[in-house]
Design an enzyme around this catalytic site. Structure first.
Site: not given
Length: 521
Positions: A257, A287, A360, A362, A424
């Site tokens: 992200h 992530d 910040g 992250s 799917v």
């Protein structure tokens, strides 16, 4: 006190003082009063002293006679000591003493005895007389020492037996002593085999901060967005995050992200050097994202083992909070090692820590007490709960064992190749829905929106608008529920599903495949 007897007389034969008509010793009849020798009237004390001395003399005489009978006089008698001439040679017959005739008080002291009754004694030479059997006399000092030694030995012995038999075995802590090194190597051991340290490698916070901070970078990201309307146009938005260098040639691990959809990525290292970075690959499910800068000789983090973490271990977070405070270090402990969380509709197993985490951080590093990278920070819980409780000290990180595996796949292939998938596209209906156009009703649940070509879902016959009721016997109502089950699956495994189609339920077995070209990751 003096007692006046009045009629006492002295026996002319034995010299005994009497009061009756006959002598109590020899039986001589009392002479006439004219012929009796006048005597002095003695006191009671003198009479007692005389009686006691007479008894002592008689006993001494009997003992001397008995010794003379037992002794053997040697032929050479020149050295025999002769009793002193001052001792009277007059023989005296033993006298019978009747102690019951007079009251006897305590024995008078030797110095108070009559001078006339004094005796001189001598000691016979030991060399001239044979030893006689005599009563053994003990030395009090030796007796006391011997008794003390015996008592001490008995005390120690008894104490030892008591401890040995009745006391519980003490718990002893030993310190491991390394064995002496030798030049002879064991044939089964290799020089490249790592040796486990026998002592802890725990470092201080300062030591970890000094070494690990050099591996953490600041990331600045620019995205271009387009808006429509009266004031519509194209805008450039900026965001910031953190990353950790995992190779000396410039590979950096961060969050998906942070860099997803970025048009420009700039990296600033610990020493202030700025680099333009390229996005190598991202994975929304985990992530995790990987970027690269064109540089060599960078400080790479030491990869740790997140599976070895325990609750209470030291936790150190280094990152770029607020996008402007690069190199910030906070510390705490590991609060949990396998916390199940749902972030952006993705079910994840994360490490929880109470070390301070802010926007910040992250993509920054979670390090253990030895300075090893054990997690990639990706989220924090803040604000208030639904009940209004203030949330503090709750942060999360992706375990490095998971993150590094994903990062390796991204560096080698640009995407995750070993993740199992049904094939799917899914959609969640939060409440019952009625379609007026078709007249169909759709209860709340998880529906298949699209089936990808070449997938296991296509082979199993799944279709759009099929509702997934359960997977592996567990009821499913959301995408998060299904991904939690898929997390433990591998490519080639079979997933058992129960679906609902047009009011009917069916059991379907789906063989899981890897990512397909027809899928949008």
């Amino acid at each position: 006190m003096t007692m006046n007897t009045g009629n006492m007389w002295k026996c002319p034969q034995c010299g005994r003082e009497n009061t009756g008509r006959f002598c109590v010793i020899c039986g001589t009849k009392r002479p006439e009063e004219a012929e009796a020798e006048p005597i002095e009237i003695p006191t009671i004390d003198a009479m007692i002293a005389e009686t006691v001395d007479t008894a002592v003399n008689d006993a001494e005489a009997e003992r001397t006679t008995a010794e003379a009978r037992e002794e053997v006089i040697p032929e050479n008698t020149a050295d025999v000591m002769i009793p002193s001439a001052s001792v009277s040679e007059e023989k005296t017959e033993p006298k019978e003493v009747n102690f019951s005739s007079r009251p006897v008080q305590e024995e008078p002291k030797r110095e108070e005895r009559s001078a006339a009754m004094t005796r001189e004694t001598y000691q016979k030479p030991k060399a001239l007389y044979p030893k006689k059997k005599a009563e053994r006399k003990s030395n009090p000092v030796l007796t006391a020492l011997l008794a003390g030694m015996i008592g001490l030995g008995a005390g120690f012995g008894g104490g030892y037996l008591a401890v040995k038999n009745y006391m519980p075995e003490p718990t002893v802590i030993y310190q491991t002593v390394p064995a002496p090194t030798t030049t002879e190597a064991k044939p089964e051991e290799s020089a490249q085999t790592p040796v486990q340290a026998s002592v802890s490698t725990e470092k201080t916070i300062q030591e970890v901060a000094e070494s690990a901070s050099k591996t953490v970078v600041e990331i600045q990201v620019e995205n271009t967005t387009t808006s429509f309307g009266l004031f519509g146009g194209t805008y450039i938005s900026q965001s910031a995050g953190s990353g950790v260098i995992i190779s000396e040639d410039g590979y950096i691990i961060t969050n998906n992200h942070v860099v997803e959809g970025a048009q420009k990525v700039t990296v600033t290292t610990y020493d202030g050097t700025t680099y333009d970075a390229k996005v190598i690959g991202t994975d929304a499910k985990s992530d995790i994202g990987v970027i690269k800068v064109d540089a060599t000789g960078l400080n790479a983090a030491v990869i740790g083992d997140s599976d070895a973490l325990r609750v209470g271990d030291t936790a150190i977070v280094i990152g770029n909070p607020l996008g402007t405070l690069g190199g910030t270090v906070t510390n705490g402990i590991i609060s949990a090692t396998d916390r199940e969380m749902t972030i952006n509709n993705q079910s994840m197993t994360l490490i929880q820590t109470n070390a301070a985490i802010n926007n910040g951080n992250s993509g920054g590093g979670l390090f253990d007490g030895s300075g090893n990278l054990v997690g990639i920070v990706n989220a924090k819980d803040s604000g208030t709960s639904s009940s209004g409780a203030v949330i503090e000290g709750i942060g999360f990180a992706i375990p490095i064992n998971t993150a590094y595996e994903i990062a390796t796949d991204l560096m080698e292939n640009g995407y995750v190749t070993n993740r199992a998938t049904i094939g799917v596209s899914l959609s969640t209906v939060s409440s019952d829905f009625y379609d007026r156009t078709t007249g169909e009703s759709f209860p709340a649940g998880l529906y298949i929106a699209e089936v990808y070509e070449g997938s296991g879902a296509e082979t199993a016959g799944l279709k759009p608008y099929d509702r997934i009721v359960s997977a592996e016997g567990t009821e499913v109502s959301s995408y998060t529920d299904l991904t939690r089950i898929l997390t433990g699956k591998k490519v080639g495994d079979t997933l058992e599903l129960v679906i609902e189609r047009e009011g009917e339920t069916k059991n379907v077995s789906v063989v899981l495949t890897g990512p397909l070209e027809s899928m949008n990751n």
